[in-house]
Design a protein around this motif. Structure first.
Motif, mmCIF file in Angstrom:
data_model
loop_
_atom_site.group_PDB
_atom_site.id
_atom_site.type_symbol
_atom_site.label_atom_id
_atom_site.label_comp_id
_atom_site.label_asym_id
_atom_site.label_seq_id
_atom_site.Cartn_x
_atom_site.Cartn_y
_atom_site.Cartn_z
ATOM 1 N N ASP A 359 10.157 4.172 2.584
ATOM 2 C CA ASP A 359 9.394 2.989 2.167
ATOM 3 C C ASP A 359 7.956 3.048 2.666
ATOM 4 O O ASP A 359 7.010 2.908 1.887
ATOM 5 C CB ASP A 359 10.071 1.711 2.670
ATOM 6 N N TRP A 360 7.785 3.262 4.003
ATOM 7 C CA TRP A 360 6.401 3.251 4.489
ATOM 8 C C TRP A 360 5.652 4.515 4.059
ATOM 9 O O TRP A 360 4.445 4.458 3.771
ATOM 10 C CB TRP A 360 6.323 3.019 5.989
ATOM 11 N N ALA A 361 6.359 5.634 3.940
ATOM 12 C CA ALA A 361 5.702 6.861 3.480
ATOM 13 C C ALA A 361 5.267 6.728 2.029
ATOM 14 O O ALA A 361 4.143 7.104 1.658
ATOM 15 C CB ALA A 361 6.649 8.046 3.643
ATOM 16 N N GLY A 362 6.138 6.187 1.190
ATOM 17 C CA GLY A 362 5.787 6.005 -0.215
ATOM 18 C C GLY A 362 4.680 4.999 -0.411
ATOM 19 O O GLY A 362 3.829 5.153 -1.295
ATOM 20 N N PHE A 363 4.643 3.968 0.429
ATOM 21 C CA PHE A 363 3.563 2.978 0.353
ATOM 22 C C PHE A 363 2.225 3.638 0.660
ATOM 23 O O PHE A 363 1.241 3.442 -0.063
ATOM 24 C CB PHE A 363 3.847 1.837 1.337
ATOM 25 N N LEU A 364 2.177 4.430 1.733
ATOM 26 C CA LEU A 364 0.919 5.069 2.121
ATOM 27 C C LEU A 364 0.484 6.126 1.113
ATOM 28 O O LEU A 364 -0.713 6.339 0.911
ATOM 29 C CB LEU A 364 1.054 5.714 3.504
ATOM 30 N N ALA A 365 1.436 6.799 0.486
ATOM 31 C CA ALA A 365 1.099 7.866 -0.453
ATOM 32 C C ALA A 365 0.865 7.357 -1.868
ATOM 33 O O ALA A 365 0.384 8.097 -2.720
ATOM 34 C CB ALA A 365 2.214 8.912 -0.484
ATOM 35 N N ASP A 366 1.208 6.092 -2.133
ATOM 36 C CA ASP A 366 1.113 5.534 -3.480
ATOM 37 C C ASP A 366 1.948 6.346 -4.473
ATOM 38 O O ASP A 366 1.512 6.631 -5.583
ATOM 39 C CB ASP A 366 -0.358 5.468 -3.943
ATOM 40 N N ASN A 367 3.139 6.719 -4.056
ATOM 41 C CA ASN A 367 4.017 7.414 -5.006
ATOM 42 C C ASN A 367 5.312 6.640 -5.258
ATOM 43 O O ASN A 367 6.279 7.197 -5.771
ATOM 44 C CB ASN A 367 4.309 8.852 -4.551
#
Length: 409
Positions: A359-367
Motif C-alpha cells: 500500500d505505502w510503496a504503491g502510493f509513493l510510486a503512483d502505480n
C-alpha cells in the motif's frame, strides 16, 4: 526534418530520447549544454522499481536496512533501497542514442512555429530544427510547455553533504529515508516548519546526509536547511570532517498540470510529473517513458496523422484520465501534510509506513489504481490516531475541491 525533437538532456530528456530512438523513430536533441555534462543531483530509488524496468545493474549502492525515524521511535521499512549510478545510466542512454543515430544540437529556443505538417524551432544562434513532434523536457521552468499560473507553489528543498564525519551519522550499511526527530531543536524552532534528515552509508567511511523540507510555501531556504543539518549532527556529537560534495535541491511539488491541448508535449518536470505527496519523479520517468515513446511511434506511423493529433495521443498516453484523477488525490494528500503540526506529522508517518508495504510503496510510486489508492488512504484513516484523523477531516472541508476533481476530472 525528423520525427521528434526533444529539448533538454537531463534524466527526463535523455531517457526519453533513448526510448524514442529504440522504437525506430528519427530523433534529434537540443540542449543548452553538452548532453554528456554530469548531472549534479543524487537519485535514490526503491530497488523493486528498477527491477520492473530492468535497470538494477545501474545501482551504485543497495540497502536492506532502511527505516524512518519519528519521535516515538524507528519504523523499519522492510524494503530495499538503492542509489543510482547517474554517470553509468547517463552513459547508457547516450550510447543507445548514438547507436540509433540521434543527432544533438546546442542552443536555447527563441522561436517556435507550428506548420500543418511539422513544428520548427529556432535557437538563439539562428539554427532551425524541424520535427513532426516537439517534446519539452527542460524541467520545472519549462521552455515551451504552457500551464496555468500558480502564484503559491509549494517547494521541496534540500541541502546535503557527501563527506566524512567524526563518527558515522547512520548505522553501518543503513539508509534513513526520513528522520523527523526534533529533539535537537529549541522550543521556538519546533514551532517553525518541520524538516527531516535523509541519510545513507556509502561505504568506506563516506556518508550522504541531507536536511529536507518535504513541502512548504514559500520554500525553506538553503541557509536554514544547512544550519539545521549542522545543528542536528552536533546534537548527536557528530562533526563534519571532510566535504566531498554539496547538493542543493529545489523544485515545486504542486505545479498545475499542463494544457493538454497544446502541440508541444512535456515530459518530466515540464509535464508536472513530480509526485505531489512525496517529491519522487525518477521512477515515474523510467516507467512511463517507454509507454509514451511507443504511443508516439504508433501515432507517427501514419503520414496522415496531423501534428496536433500526434500531440493529443502523446498527452493521453502520459496523462490518461485515471492518472489525472489520482494526481488531484495526491494533491489533497500534500495539503494534509503541509497543514499538520509536528506531532501530527510524526503520527502520520508512523501510521503510513506501518501500512502493508504494497500500500505505502504503491502510493509513493503512483502505480496503484485509483480505487487502490482510495483503499490505502481509508486504511490509513482507520489506523491513524485521532489527531491525524481530525486533521484529515478538516482538510475535507478546506481542500474538498481537490477531492471533487478526483471524482470529476
Amino acid at each position: 526534418m525528423q520525427d521528434v525533437l526533444v529539448i533538454g538532456a537531463g534524466p527526463a530528456g535523455l531517457s526519453l530520447v533513448a526510448a524514442l530512438a529504440e522504437t525506430g523513430l528519427t530523433v534529434q536533441g537540443l540542449a543548452l549544454a553538452d548532453p554528456a555534462h554530469p548531472w549534479p543531483n543524487t537519485y535514490g530509488i526503491w530497488v523493486d522499481e528498477l527491477e520492473d524496468v530492468g535497470l538494477v545493474p545501474f545501482l551504485d549502492h543497495r540497502w536492506k536496512d532502511c527505516l524512518v525515524q519519528v519521535n516515538s521511535g524507528p519504523v523499519p521499512l522492510h524494503r530495499e533501497y538503492g542509489l543510482l549510478s547517474k554517470d553509468r545510466l547517463q552513459a547508457h542512454w547516450l550510447t543507445q542514442a548514438e547507436q540509433n543515430r540521434v543527432t544533438w544540437h546546442r542552443g536555447k529556443v527563441v522561436r517556435l512555429e507550428h506548420g500543418p505538417t511539422h513544428t520548427q524551432v529556432t535557437t538563439a544562434s539562428g539554427e532551425t530544427l524541424a520535427a513532426r513532434l516537439v517534446i519539452d523536457a527542460t524541467g520545472h521552468q519549462a521552455a515551451l510547455v504552457r500551464r496555468p499560473e500558480a502564484p503559491e507553489l509549494s517547494f521541496q528543498s534540500a541541502y546535503g553533504i557527501v563527506g566524512r564525519f567524526s563518527q558515522p551519522p547512520t548505522a553501518p550499511q543503513q539508509m534513513v529515508l526520513m528522520d523527523f526527530r526534533d529533539d535537537y531543536l529549541s522550543p521556538e524552532q519546533r514551532q517553525e516548519p518541520p524538516t527531516f534528515l535523509y541519510a545513507m552509508d556509502l561505504g568506506d567511511g563516506m556518508h550522504f546526509v541531507e536536511e529536507t523540507s518535504l513541502a512548504h510555501h514559500p520554500a525553506i531556504s538553503m541557509e536554514v536547511l544547512a544550519q539545521r543539518l549542522h545543528q542536528r549532527l552536533r546534537h548527536r556529537g557528530i562533526e563534519v570532517e571532510d566535504i566531498h560534495h554539496v547538493e542543493r535541491c529545489l523544485f515545486p511539488m504542486n505545479q498545475p498540470l499542463p494544457d493538454f491541448t497544446q502541440r508541444v508535449v512535456g515530459f518530466g518536470g515540464a509535464a508536472s510529473m513530480v509526485h505531489p505527496a512525496s517529491g519522487y519523479m525518477v521512477g515515474a520517468l523510467l516507467r512511463r517513458g517507454p509507454g509514451l515513446a511507443e504511443a508516439i511511434a504508433a501515432a507517427l506511423s501514419s503520414s496522415q496523422t496531423t501534428p496536433d493529433q500526434v500531440a493529443h495521443q502523446a498527452w493521453q498516453a502520459l496523462w490518461p484520465a485515471d492518472r489525472v484523477r489520482k494526481h488531484y488525490l495526491y494533491l489533497f494528500g500534500l495539503e494534509n501534510l503541509m497543514a499538520f503540526d509536528a506531532p501530527q506529522l510524526h503520527q502520520f508517518f508512523d501510521t503510513f509506513f506501518n501500512l502493508p508495504t504494497d500500500d505505502w510503496a504503491g502510493f509513493l510510486a503512483d502505480n496503484l489504481s485509483l480505487p487502490e489508492v482510495v483503499q490505502a488512504m481509508l486504511g490509513l484513516f482507520g489506523r491513524a490516531p485521532n489527531p491525524v484523523r481530525w486533521g484529515l477531516m478538516r482538510s475535507v472541508f478546506s481542500h474538498g475541491h481537490l477531492l471533487g476533481r478526483t471524482l470529476m476530472s
